[in-house]
Design an enzyme around this catalytic site. Structure first.
Site, PDB file in Angstrom:
ATOM      1  N   HIS A   1      -9.169   0.840   4.960  1.00 37.55           N
ATOM      2  CA  HIS A   1      -7.992   0.902   5.572  1.00 37.55           C
ATOM      3  C   HIS A   1      -8.346   1.943   6.844  1.00 37.55           C
ATOM      4  CE1 HIS A   1      -3.827   2.355   6.573  1.00 37.55           C
ATOM      5  NE2 HIS A   1      -3.634   1.125   5.802  1.00 37.55           N
TER       6      HIS A   1
ATOM      7  N   GLU B   1      -6.707   4.335   7.936  1.00 37.43           N
ATOM      8  CA  GLU B   1      -6.744   5.751   8.024  1.00 37.43           C
ATOM      9  C   GLU B   1      -7.788   6.480   7.131  1.00 37.43           C
ATOM     10  OE1 GLU B   1      -2.878   5.171   5.687  1.00 37.43           O
ATOM     11  OE2 GLU B   1      -2.010   4.799   7.430  1.00 37.43           O
TER      12      GLU B   1
ATOM     13  N   SER C   1       3.781  -2.342  10.243  1.00 33.69           N
ATOM     14  CA  SER C   1       5.367  -2.347  10.305  1.00 33.69           C
ATOM     15  C   SER C   1       5.947  -3.629   9.941  1.00 33.69           C
ATOM     16  CB  SER C   1       5.691  -2.123  11.900  1.00 33.69           C
ATOM     17  OG  SER C   1       5.186  -0.657  11.979  1.00 33.69           O
TER      18      SER C   1
ATOM     19  N   GLU D   1      -4.948  -5.093  10.426  1.00 35.06           N
ATOM     20  CA  GLU D   1      -3.960  -4.029  10.825  1.00 35.06           C
ATOM     21  C   GLU D   1      -4.313  -3.488  11.880  1.00 35.06           C
ATOM     22  OE1 GLU D   1      -2.001  -2.697   6.752  1.00 35.06           O
ATOM     23  OE2 GLU D   1      -3.736  -1.521   7.214  1.00 35.06           O
TER      24      GLU D   1
ATOM     25  N   LYS E   1       0.065   4.331  -0.227  1.00 33.19           N
ATOM     26  CA  LYS E   1      -0.595   5.408   0.476  1.00 33.19           C
ATOM     27  C   LYS E   1      -0.365   6.570  -0.279  1.00 33.19           C
ATOM     28  CE  LYS E   1      -0.214   3.157   4.950  1.00 33.19           C
ATOM     29  NZ  LYS E   1      -0.016   3.181   6.260  1.00 33.19           N
TER      30      LYS E   1
ATOM     31  N   GLY F   1       2.784   2.295  10.793  1.00 30.83           N
ATOM     32  CA  GLY F   1       3.853   3.371  10.662  1.00 30.83           C
ATOM     33  C   GLY F   1       4.541   3.727  11.906  1.00 30.83           C
TER      34      GLY F   1
ATOM     35  N   ASN G   1       0.795  -1.242   0.087  1.00 35.51           N
ATOM     36  CA  ASN G   1       0.018   0.044  -0.078  1.00 35.51           C
ATOM     37  C   ASN G   1       0.966   1.382   0.003  1.00 35.51           C
ATOM     38  OD1 ASN G   1      -1.816   2.046   0.446  1.00 35.51           O
ATOM     39  ND2 ASN G   1      -2.372   1.159   2.540  1.00 35.51           N
TER      40      ASN G   1
HETATM   41  P1  13P Z   1       3.363   0.301   7.743  1.00 31.45           P
HETATM   42  O1  13P Z   1       4.013  -0.976   7.055  1.00 31.45           O
HETATM   43  O2  13P Z   1       4.171   1.695   7.176  1.00 31.45           O
HETATM   44  O3  13P Z   1       3.136   0.141   9.216  1.00 31.45           O
HETATM   45  O4  13P Z   1       2.031   0.333   7.179  1.00 31.45           O
HETATM   46  C1  13P Z   1       0.861  -0.553   7.262  1.00 31.45           C
HETATM   47  C2  13P Z   1      -0.194  -0.171   6.371  1.00 31.45           C
HETATM   48  O5  13P Z   1      -1.025   0.396   6.727  1.00 31.45           O
HETATM   49  C3  13P Z   1      -0.568  -1.026   5.203  1.00 31.45           C
HETATM   50  O6  13P Z   1      -1.755  -0.778   4.643  1.00 31.45           O
END
Ligand code: 13P
Length: 249
Positions: free
Chosen positions: A94, A96, A212, A166, A11, A172, A9
């Protein structure tokens, strides 16, 4: 045995020029990957990613989709547009999007239905926040989210969909769930699918872990019996680290 699927992803990262650098670097590294590989660049890079990935094992997905088909929805992208661009997958729900755009399980479910109705495959995300984990209500939260996002999906759809667990506190932050914490929730999700559908459907369901995931923790996470792949954020922005995670699968 379920095939492992590793999705990246991106982002809100990478311009069109960066996209061609990253996909070309990945193509050079991934000649015969043992796992399925999906990249999810931003909308502006989708058509290019599809073009560059043609004839390679790399599949392309989008990061979100509108529930509307067309019309006056400024800033939105429809499933028809994604399909025409050559996408095969769409991430929905997601954390976010849940956090910053107030997406609910009900809306995410409608998006998943929309994706299936167009013949694409949704990657449906669930996950608890740190406060929820610390209050000891992780199972309750995950159970509620799973029931909400899967409502009305047929067994056939459930067997094709990808679920991504997740934990929000691991995204992150550099904090990964321990393999035990991750496996525990993955098992819970598979058990819920067995209850909602059947043990056979649950056996086929692909459940990715995200939060992560890095080359140095991927192997242990992906070795868990109920972890069928990874949804990678930060580490997918670099061809070396993304390829190393794919190798770990
Ligand atoms: P990170 O791997 O940066 O923690 O992000 C995970 C994520 O949100 C994938 O959709």
């Amino acid at each position: 045995m379920r095939k492992k699927i590793i999705a990246g992803n991106w982002k809100m990262n990478k311009t069109v020029a960066d996209t061609s650098d990253l996909i070309n670097a990945l193509k050079a590294k991934l000649t015969e990957p043992k796992a399925g590989v999906i990249v999810c660049p931003p909308y502006t890079s989708l058509a290019l990613a599809v073009e560059l990935a043609k004839g390679t094992p790399i599949k392309v997905g989008a990061q979100d989709v509108s529930v509307n088909d067309d019309g006056a929805f400024t800033g939105e992208i429809s499933i028809g547009m994604l399909k025409a661009a050559g996408c095969e997958y769409v991430i929905v729900g997601h954390s976010e999007r849940r956090q910053y755009y107030k997406e609910t399980d009900e809306l995410i479910n409608r998006k998943a239905q929309k994706v299936f109705a167009s013949g694409l495959i949704p990657i449906i995300c669930v996950g608890e926040t740190l406060a929820e984990r610390e209050s000891g209500i992780t199972s309750q939260i995950i159970t509620g989210q799973i029931k909400g996002v899967l409502a009305g999906l047929t067994p056939g759809q459930m067997e094709t969909a990808i679920i991504a667990y997740e934990p929000v506190w691991a995204i992150g932050t550099g904090k990964t769930a321990t393999t035990q914490q991750a496996e525990e929730v993955h098992l819970l999700i598979r058990t819920l699918i067995a209850e909602l559908y059947s043990p056979e459907t649950a056996e086929k369901a692909v459940i990715q872990y995200g939060g992560s995931v890095k080359p140095d923790n991927a192997k242990e996470l992906l070795a868990q019996p109920n972890i069928d792949g990874a949804l990678v954020g930060g580490a997918c922005l670099n061809a070396d680290s993304f390829a190393a995670i794919i190798d770990a699968a």
